[in-house]
Write an enzyme that holds these catalytic residues in place. Structure first.
Site, PDB file in Angstrom:
ATOM      1  N   ASP A  30      28.953  48.086  47.173  1.00 14.14           N
ATOM      2  CA  ASP A  30      28.816  47.091  48.092  1.00 14.14           C
ATOM      3  C   ASP A  30      30.104  46.850  48.749  1.00 14.14           C
ATOM      4  O   ASP A  30      30.918  47.446  48.416  1.00 14.14           O
ATOM      5  CB  ASP A  30      28.641  45.922  46.959  1.00 14.14           C
ATOM      6  CG  ASP A  30      27.974  44.590  47.609  1.00 14.14           C
ATOM      7  OD1 ASP A  30      26.740  44.348  47.421  1.00 14.14           O
ATOM      8  OD2 ASP A  30      28.813  44.057  48.304  1.00 14.14           O
ATOM      9  N   CYS A 267      11.780  35.715  48.290  1.00 12.96           N
ATOM     10  CA  CYS A 267      10.781  36.407  48.696  1.00 12.96           C
ATOM     11  C   CYS A 267       9.789  35.682  49.475  1.00 12.96           C
ATOM     12  O   CYS A 267       9.499  36.211  50.713  1.00 12.96           O
ATOM     13  CB  CYS A 267       9.998  37.256  47.673  1.00 12.96           C
ATOM     14  SG  CYS A 267      11.246  38.310  46.878  1.00 12.96           S
TER      15      CYS A 267
END
Length: 441
Positions: A30, A267
């Protein structure tokens, strides 16, 4: 297998931890130095039941590690998963693929030999083709196969979903690279394959569309039962009995037929919008999904009006000087995710009407403070309800399923309960002295 996971957010971290628990060597990457530092120190950037222990176990075993050095992590990897964010793009709702393509270019610069690049992020149909083209343009000297492997993880139950999946979808292209990629993916998922978890090998574009179609269908089920709930209230029927009655039909199924304040999360909102944009671009509109998005958006504020109506404060200045206790802020229980949570629109509608809002959520208040600064945040359900005219259950955390209703009533100024998740029975709430309102009953 040596696996590199680009992106250590929800999907990347859960997937990486689970892969390492299967025995693979996993490096999670990351760019956010603070996140990587926290992970190395054993602090999770998200709340997910069981994740902290899973990460600690595999870090201790030497199978899981974290870094900001993408090039070093990718070099020599058997498979590189792209698990970066694909938020809705402002203006048209299409998935913003900026992070996906940036990661692809960095991967291309770092690979040292034949590699399988796997798109784990939720991406529109055809994204794999563009990823493959970037890799070929940047590194024509290396055999790189591109695979689509969408995730189907429910927040709050992600580890169980990963280890005991309904299905594993793997999208590859024909040819030698496709065959090699299938072999690598079979080895990665071998523990699940041996446990007879269904593995579905399809074309790459088909795999990308399966993810969107699945989420749009589930969002449709939620929205359908919410509209039926409104009809139940109008005709004097019970939506929970309707849900049971239709859910026992195996062709329909009982899941996602629970009436409530609408869907939210990371989502369904963005994936339905992305599907609409893809369909529009290909001149094949999906009118059902268009209606689902519209109905769901309007429902959230309608739930705010429902609370006001239950208080008798839906006309004029009736809400001014009134206080509402909101129990539950996250879009679902067992997560700290506030993305597109129904509470955002519900609270705003109450504030717009002049009400004061006090709130409690077991995990989501840190995230909520930045999004709803005008709310008073409390340390318990009872503190939130103190002096309130009404209490509303917005998220069905287990801690709200067994409230001491008499204690709750004693600390409140009013006696109104609005149960947007149908947690309680009307008769037990009435015994505690409340005027009770629920959804579709």
């Amino acid at each position: 297998m040596r696996i590199t996971m680009i992106g250590s957010g929800y999907v990347g971290l859960v997937s990486g931890a689970c892969f390492s628990d299967f025995g693979h060597d996993v490096i999670c990457v990351d760019k956010h130095e603070g996140k990587i530092a926290a992970l190395k120190a054993g602090r999770m950037p998200i709340y997910e039941p069981g994740l902290e222990q899973l990460v600690a176990t595999n870090v201790a075993a030497g199978r899981l590690s974290f870094t900001t050095d993408l090039a070093a992590a990718v070099a020599g990897a058997d498979a590189v998963f792209i698990a970066v964010g694909t938020p809705s793009r402002r203006g048209d709702g299409h998935a913003d693929l900026t992070y996906v393509f940036e990661a692809t270019k960095e991967i291309a610069a770092a690979v040292t030999g034949p590699t399988v690049v796997v798109t784990k992020s939720t991406v529109p149909v055809g994204t794999g083709d563009r990823v493959e083209q970037i890799l070929r343009d940047e590194r024509p000297d290396v055999a790189i196969a591109v695979v689509s492997n969408p995730e189907f993880l429910r927040e709050g139950a992600a580890i169980g979903d990963f280890k005991r999946p309904d299905r594993i979808v793997i999208g590859t292209e024909d040819g030698n690279d496709g065959e090699r990629a299938q072999g690598v993916m079979r080895e990665i998922y071998r523990p699940l394959y041996l446990n007879e978890s269904p593995i579905l090998f399809v074309g790459r574009r088909t795999s990308e569309l399966i993810k969107y179609a699945a989420n749009a269908f589930l969002a449709t089920k939620i929205t359908f039962i919410n509209e039926i709930a409104d009809l139940c209230e109008a005709v004097g029927a019970n939506v929970q009995d309707v849900s049971r009655g239709i859910g026992l039909d195996n062709r329909i199924g009982k899941k996602f037929l629970h009436a409530g304040p609408g869907y939210g999360g990371s989502c369904f909102p963005k994936d339905t919008l992305a599907l609409l944009k893809t369909a529009e671009d290909h001149e094949t509109p999906v009118r059902i999904v268009e209606a689902v998005v519209q109905v769901n958006d309007s429902r959230k504020r309608a739930m705010g009006r429902k609370i006001l109506h239950a208080m008798g404060a839906d006309n004029g200045d009736g809400a001014k000087g009134r206080t509402v206790a909101i129990l539950g802020l996250t879009f679902k229980p067992n997560t700290d995710d506030m993305r597109d949570a129904p509470s955002l629109a519900i609270v705003q509608s109450l504030l717009d009407a002049g009400a004061t809002v006090r709130a409690f959520d077991p995990e989501g208040m840190d995230a909520a403070r930045a999004l709803m600064p005008d709310v008073t945040y409390c340390s318990s359900a009872y503190e939130a309800a103190t002096g309130a005219d009404a209490v509303a259950i917005v998220t069905e955390w287990d801690t709200f399923r067994a409230l001491d209703l008499k204690r709750l009533a004693d600390v409140m100024s009013g006696r109104v309960m609005v149960d947007l998740r149908n947690v309680y029975r009307a008769d037990e709430v009435a015994k505690a002295g409340f005027t009770y309102s629920s959804v579709g009953r």
